[in-house]
Design a protein around this motif. Structure first.
Motif, PDB file in Angstrom:
ATOM      1  N   ASN A  89      -2.848 -17.987 -21.040  1.00  0.00           N
ATOM      2  CA  ASN A  89      -2.526 -16.766 -21.837  1.00  0.00           C
ATOM      3  C   ASN A  89      -1.959 -17.212 -23.255  1.00  0.00           C
ATOM      4  O   ASN A  89      -2.610 -16.836 -24.218  1.00  0.00           O
ATOM      5  N   ALA A  90      -0.808 -18.079 -23.403  1.00  0.00           N
ATOM      6  CA  ALA A  90      -0.355 -18.607 -24.621  1.00  0.00           C
ATOM      7  C   ALA A  90      -1.554 -19.289 -25.525  1.00  0.00           C
ATOM      8  O   ALA A  90      -1.559 -18.806 -26.663  1.00  0.00           O
ATOM      9  N   LYS A 108     -12.800 -13.917 -11.609  1.00  0.00           N
ATOM     10  CA  LYS A 108     -12.406 -12.719 -11.430  1.00  0.00           C
ATOM     11  C   LYS A 108     -10.949 -12.569 -11.684  1.00  0.00           C
ATOM     12  O   LYS A 108     -10.342 -11.780 -12.305  1.00  0.00           O
ATOM     13  N   ARG A 109     -10.260 -13.326 -11.084  1.00  0.00           N
ATOM     14  CA  ARG A 109      -8.841 -13.498 -11.176  1.00  0.00           C
ATOM     15  C   ARG A 109      -8.272 -13.911 -12.467  1.00  0.00           C
ATOM     16  O   ARG A 109      -7.475 -13.396 -13.005  1.00  0.00           O
ATOM     17  N   MET A 110      -9.073 -14.679 -13.283  1.00  0.00           N
ATOM     18  CA  MET A 110      -8.730 -15.326 -14.392  1.00  0.00           C
ATOM     19  C   MET A 110      -8.864 -14.055 -15.406  1.00  0.00           C
ATOM     20  O   MET A 110      -8.146 -13.885 -16.473  1.00  0.00           O
ATOM     21  N   THR A 111      -9.950 -13.345 -15.176  1.00  0.00           N
ATOM     22  CA  THR A 111     -10.230 -12.168 -16.053  1.00  0.00           C
ATOM     23  C   THR A 111      -9.012 -11.092 -16.171  1.00  0.00           C
ATOM     24  O   THR A 111      -8.341 -10.688 -17.044  1.00  0.00           O
ATOM     25  N   GLU A 112      -8.726 -10.910 -14.779  1.00  0.00           N
ATOM     26  CA  GLU A 112      -7.415  -9.896 -14.508  1.00  0.00           C
ATOM     27  C   GLU A 112      -6.214 -10.607 -15.261  1.00  0.00           C
ATOM     28  O   GLU A 112      -5.627  -9.589 -15.732  1.00  0.00           O
ATOM     29  N   ALA A 113      -5.938 -11.657 -15.014  1.00  0.00           N
ATOM     30  CA  ALA A 113      -4.659 -12.249 -15.559  1.00  0.00           C
ATOM     31  C   ALA A 113      -4.741 -12.525 -17.244  1.00  0.00           C
ATOM     32  O   ALA A 113      -3.596 -12.463 -17.668  1.00  0.00           O
ATOM     33  N   THR A 114      -5.731 -12.464 -17.726  1.00  0.00           N
ATOM     34  CA  THR A 114      -5.855 -12.836 -19.312  1.00  0.00           C
ATOM     35  C   THR A 114      -6.190 -11.728 -20.035  1.00  0.00           C
ATOM     36  O   THR A 114      -5.991 -11.703 -21.193  1.00  0.00           O
TER      37      THR A 114
END
Length: 729
Positions: A366-367, A390-396
């Protein structure tokens, strides 16, 4: 057994109680002329279909549980003659486009003439309500194929091919199936999914190929090399390869050596001498690669070096100021290693960021995104699996794609559309779950990365290596060719999770804390049970009742059973049968390839199918089964995918899956059996990978002894790869 000592029996198949498509073994109920009750018939019957007339030779027997049975030795079938038989025959799912309802309508109209009408005057079916020109075309095609396939199936069955795979062979080669199989049965092993060398070899022996034939030796060598890639090796040592081939083929060394030389000349394999240019002395002195793997490994190492040294598209930034700015923006304080990671990405073309759960890998992604989006860098995110993306999309909050979708795989155009000629449109590419990337996929990915782009690999190097061949992340780290930042501080919030604390203990070679809190609900539990049968019963009870009742998780959607192996009472195969019976009872469904597929079943794709855009390890649910169209529809990642009945061997039940197959996925809850029955697979990275799949709950059922073996055993199976040496060299 001499045929004159056998009894003749003739009748009509009423229903199929059981059929195994692997070997053709069938249990059927047959209406025999002159007998009031249906007769149970058992034995090998080619593609048995309700309604057809069968002429059998065999002998009567008496089963202690099932009573009188007729054991078939020879069986010949003919199409039915009665109206009732024809309706049953047509409605059995034999012909695509005709289900039970349509069969009833057709037979009501044409009676005994029905099959003759379909054979010679098929346009007359237009008189039936619901049958238009399109459906007539479908029925005609299916009828012609079925006729042709029946004769091919009889030929193949007589040469050791199961009826289940006959349809696939016909789909591959059409009316030339018999000719192709006679010329070179070994091509089946490479051309038809599900038919391996062993089956192809049996067919070849039956047809009359000599054990020491040139074709057999060449096919055997390629088979062994493919098997080795399935075990994770990119190449295999020359002498070890010869030994394995001798074991399997049971032929002289000279024949194998000669065949290796022939297929090397044909450029199907590459033999590389390891005595030159590589410091690390290796036994056998030669590495044998399947051609595609040699191209992939040499090309990706060259491409990595090119990327490292090419100019950078992203303009230089003051990393100190950037770190300060992003901390204020995200209202966080970055740990020292996280600060180092940000600086590394701004100063280098390729960076590896690795760390266990709770060490802030997502925070650092994210940073990095925030910092580089401010300077208008074109950023792309990807992961090896749909779930990880999908998890990467939700987290970022940024779109992440699977690597296959990122590279725009097209079946029609043949291959990945993003490559050296048409590179990705990005300045910064971040890949999550990088430990899952295998040699072939990394080769294609690196071809598509622009030379001036920055490439960031994020992953946990202590997890199991990729399912496919290679050990990419580990090799890159060990080569010291690129900067590596290891995140090792567990953040305060993560320290409150027993899952994360125990995962780190396992990774350090220490026993996890197996005592759970008595005062509050914990997220990590160990239930001790020695008896494998009771372990299995306990798992079913946990998944069906205890966990849903106590934690509110859905038995099928939220809970995943992960097991170290496939075989045995607590292996994936048996657990799937038991869990299917418990969670999705009933016997309505379609039987194919020795499995019963039912609506609502949880299933997993076990081969990359680029046409359908589904990949090895994708999990979904069967949402419909259409007997008339002979297809099942599966919901995967919010998409509906159609599977023809002949393609169902690409799907296995997924109530329980191997830990290896669970990589890159996270589940609300996981249940893991761990027992000394799994002795050969009890390894630290396997247990660590299994535990880190659980998001909110991990329950381990088994023995402390098995846990201790796994925690202590840090010897992972060696994978033969030369990427590390190539990058250093």
């Amino acid at each position: 057994m001499p045929s004159d000592s056998l009894t003749d029996l003739r009748g009509q198949i009423e229903r199929i109680t059981y059929t195994n498509e692997e070997n053709g073994y069938t249990v059927a109920r047959v209406k025999v002329y002159g007998r009031k009750d249906l007769v149970t018939v058992i034995g090998n019957i080619v593609n048995p279909t309700p309604g057809e007339i069968v002429s059998m030779k065999g002998e009567w027997g008496n089963h202690p549980k099932y009573g009188e049975q007729f054991k078939v030795v020879f069986c010949q079938s003919t199409t039915p003659a009665t109206v009732y038989g024809i309706e049953k025959y047509l409605g059995s799912g034999l012909i695509k486009g005709i289900g039970p309802v349509m069969a009833k309508r057709i037979v009501k109209k044409f009676k005994e003439e029905t099959l003759n009408v379909i054979e010679k005057e098929i346009q007359r079916l237009a008189d039936i309500e619901g049958i238009g020109r399109k459906r007539i075309g479908m029925i005609k095609k299916a009828w012609d194929e079925q006729k042709e396939m029946r004769s091919i199936m009889v030929f193949l069955q007589s040469h050791g091919v199961s009826s289940g795979y006959s349809a696939k062979i016909y789909k591959q080669y059409g009316n030339e199936s018999i000719q192709f199989v006679k010329e070179n049965p070994y091509r089946l092993a490479t051309d038809v999914f599900g038919i391996g060398f062993v089956t192809a070899d049996k067919i070849a022996q039956n047809i009359g190929f000599a054990r020491d034939s040139k074709l057999r030796a060449e096919a055997g060598i390629l088979h062994v090399l493919h098997e080795m890639t399935d075990e994770g090796h990119v190449y295999y040592p020359y002498e070890s390869l010869i030994e394995k081939c001798r074991e399997i083929l049971d032929i002289d060394r000279e024949i194998i050596v000669k065949a290796i030389g022939t297929i090397a000349e044909d450029q199907r394999i590459v033999i590389e001498d390891l005595n030159h240019g590589i410091e690390d002395f290796r036994e056998n002195h030669k590495a044998v690669y399947l051609d595609g793997y040699h191209v992939a490994e040499t090309s990706l190492s060259t491409r990595l070096k090119t990327l490292i040294h090419a100019p950078q598209a992203i303009r230089k930034i003051d990393s100190g100021k950037a770190v300060q700015w992003v901390q204020e923006k995200l209202v966080i304080v970055l740990a020292d290693r996280q600060v180092e990671a940000v600086k590394c990405v701004s100063d280098n073309k390729i960076v590896v960021i690795t760390g266990g759960p709770g060490t802030g890998k997502t925070t650092i992604i994210n940073a990095i995104i925030r910092i580089f989006s401010i300077i208008k860098a074109r950023i792309m995110l990807a992961a090896p699996t749909g779930r990880a993306a999908k998890r990467m999309t939700e987290a970022t909050g940024y779109e992440a794609k699977t690597i296959h979708r990122l590279l725009e795989y097209s079946m029609k155009k043949g291959g990945f559309q993003k490559n050296g000629d048409s590179p990705l449109d990005c300045d910064l590419l971040i890949i999550d779950e990088a430990s899952m990337i295998d040699t072939l996929l990394m080769h294609h990915l690196l071809k598509a990365i622009p030379s001036d782009a920055t490439f960031v690999l994020v992953g946990d190097v202590n997890q199991l290596p990729s399912v496919g061949a290679g050990n990419i992340l580990k090799d890159i780290i060990e080569s010291k060719a690129v900067p590596v930042v290891e995140l090792n501080e567990i953040f305060r919030q993560a320290r409150e999770s027993s899952i994360i604390v125990n995962a780190h203990l396992i990774n350090e070679g220490k026993m996890p804390n197996l005592k759970s809190s008595q005062e509050k609900l914990d997220d990590f539990y160990f239930i001790e049970q020695e008896d494998p049968q009771k372990v299995m019963e306990l798992i079913i009870h946990l998944v069906k009742e205890r966990i849903p009742k106590r934690f509110g998780f859905h038995s099928i959607d939220d809970i995943q059973v992960l097991t170290p192996m496939h075989r045995g009472i607590i292996g994936a195969s048996n657990l799937n049968i038991e869990l299917q019976n418990a969670l999705n009872p009933g016997d309505e469904g379609v039987s194919r390839f020795g499995r019963l597929y039912k609506i609502n079943d949880k299933v997993m794709q076990i081969a990359n199918n680029y046409d359908k855009e589904v990949y090895n390890g994708d999990i979904g649910r069967i949402i419909s089964i259409d007997e008339e169209a002979q297809e099942a529809r599966v919901s995967m990642d919010d998409r509906e995918i159609a599977y023809d009945y002949s393609e169902l061997d690409e799907l296995v039940h997924a109530y329980a899956v191997s830990i290896h197959k669970s990589q890159g996925s996270e589940y609300q809850a996981v249940v893991i059996p761990i027992h000394t029955q799994h002795y050969i697979l009890l390894q630290r990275n396997l247990l660590y990978t299994g535990v880190t799949r659980g998001k909110k709950l991990v329950v381990i059922v088994g023995t402390r002894k098995a846990m201790a073996i796994a925690v202590r055993n840090n010897k992972t199976q060696k994978r033969y790869t030369l990427l590390n040496e190539r990058l250093r060299g």
